[in-house]
Write a protein that holds these residues in place. Structure first.
Motif, PDB file in Angstrom:
ATOM      1  N   GLN A 186       0.807  -1.173  -0.058  1.00 30.65           N
ATOM      2  CA  GLN A 186       0.005  -0.030  -0.033  1.00 30.65           C
ATOM      3  C   GLN A 186       0.843   1.133   0.022  1.00 30.65           C
ATOM      4  OE1 GLN A 186      -2.489   0.120   3.270  1.00 30.65           O
ATOM      5  NE2 GLN A 186      -3.745   2.213   2.446  1.00 30.65           N
ATOM      6  N   THR A 187       0.759   1.859  -1.059  1.00 32.29           N
ATOM      7  CA  THR A 187       1.526   3.273  -1.037  1.00 32.29           C
ATOM      8  C   THR A 187       0.674   4.303  -1.017  1.00 32.29           C
ATOM      9  OG1 THR A 187       1.296   3.123  -3.402  1.00 32.29           O
ATOM     10  CG2 THR A 187       3.511   2.228  -2.546  1.00 32.29           C
ATOM     11  N   ARG A 188      -0.417   4.451  -1.875  1.00 36.52           N
ATOM     12  CA  ARG A 188      -1.305   5.357  -1.584  1.00 36.52           C
ATOM     13  C   ARG A 188      -2.797   4.864  -2.011  1.00 36.52           C
ATOM     14  NH1 ARG A 188       1.871   7.153  -5.500  1.00 36.52           N
ATOM     15  NH2 ARG A 188       1.121   7.070  -7.538  1.00 36.52           N
ATOM     16  N   GLY A 189      -3.690   5.092  -1.444  1.00 38.24           N
ATOM     17  CA  GLY A 189      -4.962   4.527  -1.449  1.00 38.24           C
ATOM     18  C   GLY A 189      -5.161   3.051  -1.104  1.00 38.24           C
ATOM     19  N   GLN A 190      -5.951   2.256  -1.952  1.00 43.99           N
ATOM     20  CA  GLN A 190      -5.872   0.949  -1.667  1.00 43.99           C
ATOM     21  C   GLN A 190      -4.531  -0.070  -1.850  1.00 43.99           C
ATOM     22  OE1 GLN A 190      -8.766  -0.651  -0.387  1.00 43.99           O
ATOM     23  NE2 GLN A 190      -9.638   1.691  -0.212  1.00 43.99           N
ATOM     24  N   PRO A 191      -4.452  -1.018  -1.119  1.00 47.64           N
ATOM     25  CA  PRO A 191      -3.431  -1.923  -1.095  1.00 47.64           C
ATOM     26  C   PRO A 191      -3.458  -2.550  -2.495  1.00 47.64           C
ATOM     27  CG  PRO A 191      -4.850  -2.938   0.556  1.00 47.64           C
ATOM     28  CD  PRO A 191      -5.249  -1.350   0.246  1.00 47.64           C
ATOM     29  N   VAL A 192      -2.120  -2.952  -2.900  1.00 45.41           N
ATOM     30  CA  VAL A 192      -2.142  -3.850  -4.212  1.00 45.41           C
ATOM     31  C   VAL A 192      -1.454  -5.109  -4.039  1.00 45.41           C
ATOM     32  CG1 VAL A 192      -1.085  -3.946  -6.794  1.00 45.41           C
ATOM     33  CG2 VAL A 192      -1.979  -1.573  -5.704  1.00 45.41           C
ATOM     34  N   VAL A 193      -2.543  -6.082  -4.403  1.00 45.53           N
ATOM     35  CA  VAL A 193      -1.774  -7.305  -4.152  1.00 45.53           C
ATOM     36  C   VAL A 193      -0.862  -7.790  -5.144  1.00 45.53           C
ATOM     37  CG1 VAL A 193      -2.568  -9.809  -3.773  1.00 45.53           C
ATOM     38  CG2 VAL A 193      -4.099  -8.060  -2.988  1.00 45.53           C
ATOM     39  N   SER A 194       0.233  -8.311  -4.721  1.00 43.83           N
ATOM     40  CA  SER A 194       1.348  -8.702  -5.721  1.00 43.83           C
ATOM     41  C   SER A 194       1.334 -10.226  -5.956  1.00 43.83           C
ATOM     42  CB  SER A 194       2.664  -8.288  -5.467  1.00 43.83           C
ATOM     43  OG  SER A 194       2.541  -6.648  -5.103  1.00 43.83           O
ATOM     44  N   VAL A 195       0.930 -10.831  -4.869  1.00 49.30           N
ATOM     45  CA  VAL A 195       1.196 -12.425  -5.012  1.00 49.30           C
ATOM     46  C   VAL A 195      -0.030 -12.900  -3.903  1.00 49.30           C
ATOM     47  CG1 VAL A 195       2.486 -14.535  -4.341  1.00 49.30           C
ATOM     48  CG2 VAL A 195       3.740 -12.549  -4.827  1.00 49.30           C
ATOM     49  N   ARG A 196      -0.763 -13.917  -4.701  1.00 47.00           N
ATOM     50  CA  ARG A 196      -1.891 -14.557  -4.127  1.00 47.00           C
ATOM     51  C   ARG A 196      -2.095 -16.058  -4.335  1.00 47.00           C
ATOM     52  NH1 ARG A 196      -6.191 -11.280  -5.000  1.00 47.00           N
ATOM     53  NH2 ARG A 196      -6.430 -10.339  -2.877  1.00 47.00           N
ATOM     54  N   THR A 197      -1.866 -16.946  -3.473  1.00 49.82           N
ATOM     55  CA  THR A 197      -1.950 -18.454  -4.075  1.00 49.82           C
ATOM     56  C   THR A 197      -3.332 -19.229  -3.213  1.00 49.82           C
ATOM     57  OG1 THR A 197      -0.500 -19.091  -2.194  1.00 49.82           O
ATOM     58  CG2 THR A 197       0.610 -18.433  -4.456  1.00 49.82           C
ATOM     59  N   PRO A 198      -3.812 -19.809  -3.923  1.00 48.54           N
ATOM     60  CA  PRO A 198      -4.946 -20.399  -3.821  1.00 48.54           C
ATOM     61  C   PRO A 198      -4.426 -21.560  -2.713  1.00 48.54           C
ATOM     62  CG  PRO A 198      -4.806 -21.085  -5.772  1.00 48.54           C
ATOM     63  CD  PRO A 198      -3.979 -19.935  -5.615  1.00 48.54           C
ATOM     64  N   PRO A 199      -5.134 -22.054  -1.498  1.00 46.22           N
ATOM     65  CA  PRO A 199      -4.523 -23.064  -0.637  1.00 46.22           C
ATOM     66  C   PRO A 199      -4.939 -24.471  -1.521  1.00 46.22           C
ATOM     67  CG  PRO A 199      -6.841 -21.971   0.048  1.00 46.22           C
ATOM     68  CD  PRO A 199      -6.418 -21.414  -1.102  1.00 46.22           C
ATOM     69  N   GLN A 200      -4.180 -25.179  -0.979  1.00 44.89           N
ATOM     70  CA  GLN A 200      -4.363 -26.825  -1.460  1.00 44.89           C
ATOM     71  C   GLN A 200      -4.314 -26.910  -2.864  1.00 44.89           C
ATOM     72  OE1 GLN A 200      -3.986 -29.170   0.731  1.00 44.89           O
ATOM     73  NE2 GLN A 200      -4.187 -27.633   2.583  1.00 44.89           N
ATOM     74  N   SER A 201      -3.554 -25.849  -3.940  1.00 42.12           N
ATOM     75  CA  SER A 201      -3.486 -25.893  -5.210  1.00 42.12           C
ATOM     76  C   SER A 201      -2.352 -26.845  -5.608  1.00 42.12           C
ATOM     77  CB  SER A 201      -3.418 -24.549  -5.899  1.00 42.12           C
ATOM     78  OG  SER A 201      -2.067 -23.941  -5.090  1.00 42.12           O
ATOM     79  N   ASP A 202      -2.505 -27.257  -6.855  1.00 46.06           N
ATOM     80  CA  ASP A 202      -1.228 -28.304  -7.200  1.00 46.06           C
ATOM     81  C   ASP A 202      -0.210 -27.420  -7.753  1.00 46.06           C
ATOM     82  OD1 ASP A 202      -2.511 -27.126  -9.405  1.00 46.06           O
ATOM     83  OD2 ASP A 202      -2.676 -28.979 -10.502  1.00 46.06           O
ATOM     84  N   ARG A 203       0.971 -28.108  -7.961  1.00 46.09           N
ATOM     85  CA  ARG A 203       2.100 -27.453  -8.126  1.00 46.09           C
ATOM     86  C   ARG A 203       2.126 -26.865  -9.444  1.00 46.09           C
ATOM     87  NH1 ARG A 203       7.467 -29.162  -6.709  1.00 46.09           N
ATOM     88  NH2 ARG A 203       6.322 -29.510  -4.874  1.00 46.09           N
TER      89      ARG A 203
END
Length: 695
Positions: A197-214
């Motif tokens: 979060q620099t200004r405004g809303q935070p920006v997601v850079s990495v998001r991995t779903p749980p229990q996902s395959d390789r």
């Protein structure tokens, strides 16, 4: 000399700061230590939140088992840990951390506050404050579900040099952090989320779903466009195993930044293995780097205590691991390389294409009877089959599968032919096999295979004798000394004298003697005589000028195209938009889009009616990930510039004045890489070492 004041111990606080500076060296290592603590605590969800790319604060929240109240006072003390009790425990350590230095070092370089709760105490937790020496100075009861939250603020506030560097390169440091978190997202099956979060809303850079395959996690890192180019491989040995994904030749990358190794579930740096993978891949795609993620599981005999960050490991069976890795890579890359389609073979096979693979090497040559043979895909031959005879009759297309590869160094030839006929049949008319655009005519003649074998043996004997002779000449330094114009007898002195090291400044000192055969410039540097290719030298000068000064026109797109990039690639592309625009790629940023889909391609470059596409853009981004300072050029642009430079340059056969020859030689000293032309042709060669030079 000043009088010695004697030795005395360093103050405890000074020692603490000195050691802490080796553990926490930048933003990425500080977040890495906290992430590893969360994973060791059995968390299934970890959130990393940055404010101003870590300059203001960093918060790591997990849902692990929490911290017991009896550990509050000693939590941030140096070398206090619950993971090992003795040095011998390192042999069976399964956690990321074990040194007891991370939290203590963080306290030394920043302000640390920890909020934690266990299963028994939730929904009530404790907020703990620690001083710079790692001692608990305050605690407050707060509401908290099971888990731990660590807040780090004022990173490097007491370290002015590192703080200035962090402020100067904040975006670059955050990009490095994203790449590090991506590695843990590949190897672990927890839900990871990194935002800034620099200004405004935070920006997601990495998001991995749980229990996902390789593979799903890999595509989240490498980009969805890599799905058709990744191939999975496995290798099992007695004391280790390998498993991973590597890109095929067509999925190569312009840089080597997307190459990850994991040893026993730990992200590591394996320079020898990385070099091996790149060398094997270069045999199939010389101008690209592979994209890979390789997991190595070793049964014991691994030392992870080499560096504080534990990125370097020592593997006792490293040589066997490298051999197994090479065998596995060749096994998955070679089939694609050896398979080719036989186009337009309808006159023989009645089909437009047949997949074929190369046969193995022949271990020994056993000549068969001198009779004509007609191939048939039915029965195995003995050791050697004669060249196949092609029948002009049409027949259905068939596929020859690749034979099983035996262990190196040699393997037997596998072929399939029919049984030999009782008598030699009369020669038949020629048949035609069409392979690409080449038409090979094969006649059903009889062959004396004994004479063929004799000729092969004679040729092998000659080659062996020639090789032995060349090896003997390499061991004898006298011919080299004579050819170099040297009269020294010491081999070491001769070797040193034969090494001609040319610096760029030496081109200005070269004395042009004249032109040879209207194609080469003869120049003298001290006592060394050089021959310079006038076309290759002038071509390289014009090529580098085009690389630096060329203005590339851009063609707008009717509809902007969404670029699907990895998060790190996207961040680098946004940071280096000016360099992309110099290459003719203009992009817009959609801040509301999901990470990896925020870039919109508005226009793409056009050079000499050659329209560049997203593949060229990906290549530029890959180069910027490795070197964000210079202005890169994609391979197709370099080929266009090389062609222009070639046509513009002085040609072989052009007579030159002495002033023009001096210009060509002098220009070499201004180039970044003056030793070869863009097509690989050398610009100069050493001719002779003169005994005496007239002034």
């Amino acid at each position: 000399m000043a009088e010695s004041t004697g030795m005395r111990p360093i103050a405890k606080e000074t020692v603490h700061r000195l050691c802490s500076g080796q553990v926490i060296v930048d933003l990425a290592t500080s977040a890495k230590e906290l992430l590893e603590n969360s994973l060791d605590a059995g968390a299934t969800s970890v959130d990393i939140k940055m404010r101003d790319s870590g300059l203001t604060s960093m918060t790591v929240t997990d849902n692990g088992h929490g911290i017991s109240p009896e550990n509050y006072p000693t939590l941030c003390r140096k070398h206090w840990t619950s993971k090992i009790t003795s040095f011998e425990d390192l042999d069976g350590v399964t956690t990321f951390g074990f040194r007891g230095e991370a939290l203590s070092s963080l306290c030394a370089v920043a302000t640390v506050t920890i909020v934690t709760a266990t299963r028994e105490s939730a929904p009530m937790g404790m907020s703990l404050e620690y001083d710079h020496s790692g001692e608990l100075v305050g605690s407050t009861a707060v509401a908290r579900e099971r888990g731990t939250t660590v807040v780090v603020s004022g990173l490097f506030a007491r370290w002015p040099v590192r703080l200035a560097d962090l402020k100067k390169n904040a975006r670059r440091e955050y990009t490095r952090l994203v790449g590090l978190v991506e590695q843990y997202s590949i190897i672990s099956d927890v839900r990871l989320c990194l935002s800034n979060q620099t200004r405004g809303q935070p920006v997601v850079s990495v998001r991995t779903p749980p229990q996902s395959d390789r593979l799903t996690r890999l595509l989240g890192v490498f980009g969805a466009q890599m799905r058709p180019h990744l191939v999975r491989f496995e290798y099992q040995a007695e004391d280790f195993s390998l498993e991973g994904h590597v890109s095929r030749a067509e999925g190569g990358r312009g840089g080597s930044d997307k190459q990850y190794f994991f040893v026993n579930g730990r992200p590591c740096d394996l320079p020898k293995a990385k070099k091996l993978v790149n060398e094997v891949f270069r045999g199939y795609c010389p101008n690209r780097y592979p994209v890979f993620a390789i997991a190595v599981v070793v049964k014991g005999s691994v030392d992870v205590n080499l560096t504080p960050d534990k990125r370097e490991v020592l593997i006792r069976c490293e040589e066997r691991v490298l051999l197994g890795l090479k065998e596995a890579l060749v096994g998955v890359l070679e089939p694609d390389e050896n398979a080719f389609s036989v186009a337009g073979a309808g006159s023989v096979n009645g089909s437009a294409g047949v997949k074929r693979q190369s046969s193995q090497m022949c271990e020994e040559l056993v000549p068969p009877p001198p009779v004509a043979m007609r191939p048939r895909l039915s029965e195995p031959a003995s050791d050697v089959a004669p060249p196949p005879q092609v029948s002009p009759k049409k027949r259905p297309a068939e596929t020859i599968s690749k034979p099983t590869v035996s262990k190196p160094p040699v393997s037997k030839l596998s072929a399939t032919v029919s049984k030999p006929p009782a008598a030699t049949s009369a020669p038949k008319k020629m048949g035609t096999v069409v392979i690409g655009s080449c038409r090979n005519r094969i006649q059903n003649d009889t062959h004396d295979w004994n004479s063929v074998a004799d000729r092969l043996r004679i040729k092998q004997a000659r080659m062996k004798a020639k090789l032995e002779d060349s090896q003997l000449r390499d061991l004898d330094p006298a011919p080299a000394m004579t050819e170099g114009g040297l009269s020294v007898t010491d081999p070491e002195e001769a070797s040193s004298a034969l090494s001609r090291l040319i610096h760029k400044t030496d081109f200005q000192r070269m004395r042009v003697l004249g032109q040879f055969n209207h194609g080469f410039i003869i120049a003298l540097l001290d006592c060394d005589l050089y021959i310079i290719d006038q076309h290759a030298s002038d071509e390289k000068y014009n090529f580098e000028l085009l690389q630096q000064r060329a203005q590339i026109s851009s063609q707008p797109l009717i509809h902007p195209a969404v670029l699907e990039l990895g998060v790190v690639d996207e961040a680098v592309a946004i940071e280096c938009r000016d360099k992309l625009e110099k290459n003719g790629f203009f992009v817009d940023v959609d801040e509301d889009a999901l990470p990896g889909q925020r870039l919109r391609l508005k226009s793409q470059p056009v050079i000499d009616k050659t329209v560049f596409d997203q593949k060229d853009l990906m290549e530029l981004v890959a180069q910027l990930c490795v070197d964000p300072v210079g202005v890169p050029r994609c391979e197709r642009a370099r080929r266009v510039f090389a062609s222009r430079a070639c046509r513009k340059s002085t040609m072989i056969g052009d007579p030159l004045s002495k002033a023009r020859m001096r210009d060509i030689v002098g220009h070499l000293g201004d180039l970044d890489h003056p030793w070869n032309c863009p097509h690989g042709r050398p610009t100069l060669r050493h001719l002779h070492r003169l005994e005496k030079v007239d002034p």
